[in-house]
Design an enzyme around this catalytic site. Structure first.
Site, PDB file in Angstrom:
ATOM      1  N   ARG A  49      -3.618  -1.709 -10.214  1.00  0.00           N
ATOM      2  CA  ARG A  49      -4.557  -1.919  -9.123  1.00  0.00           C
ATOM      3  C   ARG A  49      -4.995  -0.567  -8.563  1.00  0.00           C
ATOM      4  O   ARG A  49      -4.206   0.359  -8.482  1.00  0.00           O
ATOM      5  CB  ARG A  49      -3.914  -2.721  -8.001  1.00  0.00           C
ATOM      6  CG  ARG A  49      -3.442  -4.110  -8.391  1.00  0.00           C
ATOM      7  CD  ARG A  49      -2.658  -4.727  -7.257  1.00  0.00           C
ATOM      8  NE  ARG A  49      -2.190  -6.071  -7.589  1.00  0.00           N
ATOM      9  CZ  ARG A  49      -1.371  -6.772  -6.809  1.00  0.00           C
ATOM     10  NH1 ARG A  49      -0.940  -6.262  -5.670  1.00  0.00           N
ATOM     11  NH2 ARG A  49      -0.992  -7.975  -7.177  1.00  0.00           N
ATOM     12  N   ASP A  51      -6.950   0.822  -4.969  1.00  0.00           N
ATOM     13  CA  ASP A  51      -7.338   0.367  -3.642  1.00  0.00           C
ATOM     14  C   ASP A  51      -8.836   0.543  -3.417  1.00  0.00           C
ATOM     15  O   ASP A  51      -9.543   1.157  -4.227  1.00  0.00           O
ATOM     16  CB  ASP A  51      -6.562   1.146  -2.575  1.00  0.00           C
ATOM     17  CG  ASP A  51      -5.079   0.807  -2.568  1.00  0.00           C
ATOM     18  OD1 ASP A  51      -4.728  -0.307  -3.010  1.00  0.00           O
ATOM     19  OD2 ASP A  51      -4.278   1.651  -2.134  1.00  0.00           O
ATOM     20  N   TYR A 117      -2.752  10.223 -12.195  1.00  0.00           N
ATOM     21  CA  TYR A 117      -3.762  10.264 -11.145  1.00  0.00           C
ATOM     22  C   TYR A 117      -4.073  11.697 -10.773  1.00  0.00           C
ATOM     23  O   TYR A 117      -3.209  12.579 -10.858  1.00  0.00           O
ATOM     24  CB  TYR A 117      -3.263   9.540  -9.883  1.00  0.00           C
ATOM     25  CG  TYR A 117      -3.300   8.036  -9.930  1.00  0.00           C
ATOM     26  CD1 TYR A 117      -4.411   7.328  -9.445  1.00  0.00           C
ATOM     27  CD2 TYR A 117      -2.234   7.300 -10.436  1.00  0.00           C
ATOM     28  CE1 TYR A 117      -4.437   5.946  -9.470  1.00  0.00           C
ATOM     29  CE2 TYR A 117      -2.264   5.917 -10.471  1.00  0.00           C
ATOM     30  CZ  TYR A 117      -3.364   5.247  -9.983  1.00  0.00           C
ATOM     31  OH  TYR A 117      -3.401   3.869 -10.007  1.00  0.00           O
ATOM     32  N   ARG A 210      -1.375   8.180  -2.452  1.00  0.00           N
ATOM     33  CA  ARG A 210      -1.985   8.625  -1.198  1.00  0.00           C
ATOM     34  C   ARG A 210      -0.929   8.964  -0.142  1.00  0.00           C
ATOM     35  O   ARG A 210      -1.101   9.889   0.652  1.00  0.00           O
ATOM     36  CB  ARG A 210      -2.949   7.555  -0.695  1.00  0.00           C
ATOM     37  CG  ARG A 210      -4.166   7.390  -1.603  1.00  0.00           C
ATOM     38  CD  ARG A 210      -4.881   6.072  -1.369  1.00  0.00           C
ATOM     39  NE  ARG A 210      -5.401   5.990  -0.026  1.00  0.00           N
ATOM     40  CZ  ARG A 210      -5.889   4.875   0.514  1.00  0.00           C
ATOM     41  NH1 ARG A 210      -5.884   3.751  -0.194  1.00  0.00           N
ATOM     42  NH2 ARG A 210      -6.354   4.872   1.739  1.00  0.00           N
TER      43      ARG A 210
END
Length: 257
Positions: A49, A51, A117, A210
């Site tokens: 997933r 966000d 990422y 994050r």
């Protein structure tokens, strides 16, 4: 028959990857396009997933074709032509690179061995970076932030960096790569003060990257020590870690199988 589809997207206008009852998602757009072209209801399962507002330079999903599809299964279908047709009907911010048949037991999410990422920050005001990078005010000690990133390596319970009340069975992840480096933007060289955080793990929790970036920024500002970061991990408490940073500067860039 099962297929992997590799694609990328700009997540700016989407409420994340997963279908939402109150907003448009990347999954919804992709399913609609595939269902239209293949003339049957198609459900895609993503590698993970993202966000709201988060981007993917590389995302992988799988879908299955039943025998009732009008076109023959992918042993006969021109998959390159399917890519072409998908890119004709998908919006400009979603691009398909590849469709390929895979073994029936391959799973876009559970067969993945690692994900990577990137998160971008810049330290000087720049109107051309603001859409895909987070402007951080004040001086940051990136050398110290790189030292702190090494504390994250290995297998740990990362509850302190996860959203609460998720449906995951475990918060244990293995991080194999975490570091900051100066990044040359398309607009010039390092003079813009753009930094890129790279992190690779076997799996990620919701909001994990994050929250990690926000915590490392606390280290860079001198508000958190390396020992303090170790305690944050040990406490397994989201309130112990730093704030979650904006999603617009986060990119999923690689998935390994």
């Amino acid at each position: 028959m099962r297929y992997f589809i590799t694609f990328s997207y700009d997540g700016t206008k989407y409420h994340g990857w997963q279908i939402q009852p109150n907003g448009i998602s990347v999954q919804e757009m992709l399913q609609k396009a595939l269902s239209t072209l293949l003339r049957q209801d198609i459900e895609v399962v993503g590698a993970g997933r993202t966000d709201a507002g988060v981007h993917a330079k590389m995302m992988v999903a799988h879908f299955d074709l039943g025998q009732q599809v009008n076109e023959p299964s992918c042993q006969h279908v021109d998959c390159a032509q399917l890519v072409y047709k998908l890119n004709k009907i998908l919006p400009h911010d979603i691009a398909v690179q590849k469709v390929e048949p895979v073994a029936d037991d391959m799973h876009a999410r559970f067969s993945a061995t690692s994900r990577t990422y990137h998160y971008f920050v810049h330290t000087s005001k720049n109107p051309f970076l603001r859409a895909y990078s987070w402007q951080v005010y004040g001086e940051l000690d990136f050398e110290k932030m790189n030292e702190a990133a090494q504390v994250l390596l290995g297998t740990h319970d990362f509850t302190s960096f996860s959203k609460t009340n998720t449906d995951t069975k475990t918060n244990i992840c293995t991080i194999t790569e975490a570091h900051w480096d100066l990044y040359s933007s398309p607009l010039g060289n390092h003079a813009e003060g753009t930094w890129r955080f790279t992190i690779t793990a076997n799996r990620f929790l919701r909001n994990m990257v994050r929250a990690i970036v926000g915590t490392l920024v606390e280290v860079g500002r001198g508000k958190l020590t390396l020992d303090g970061l170790r305690r944050v991990i040990e406490e397994k408490n989201r309130c112990s870690a730093g704030e979650s940073v904006p999603g617009n500067a986060l990119f999923l860039v690689d998935i390994k199988y």
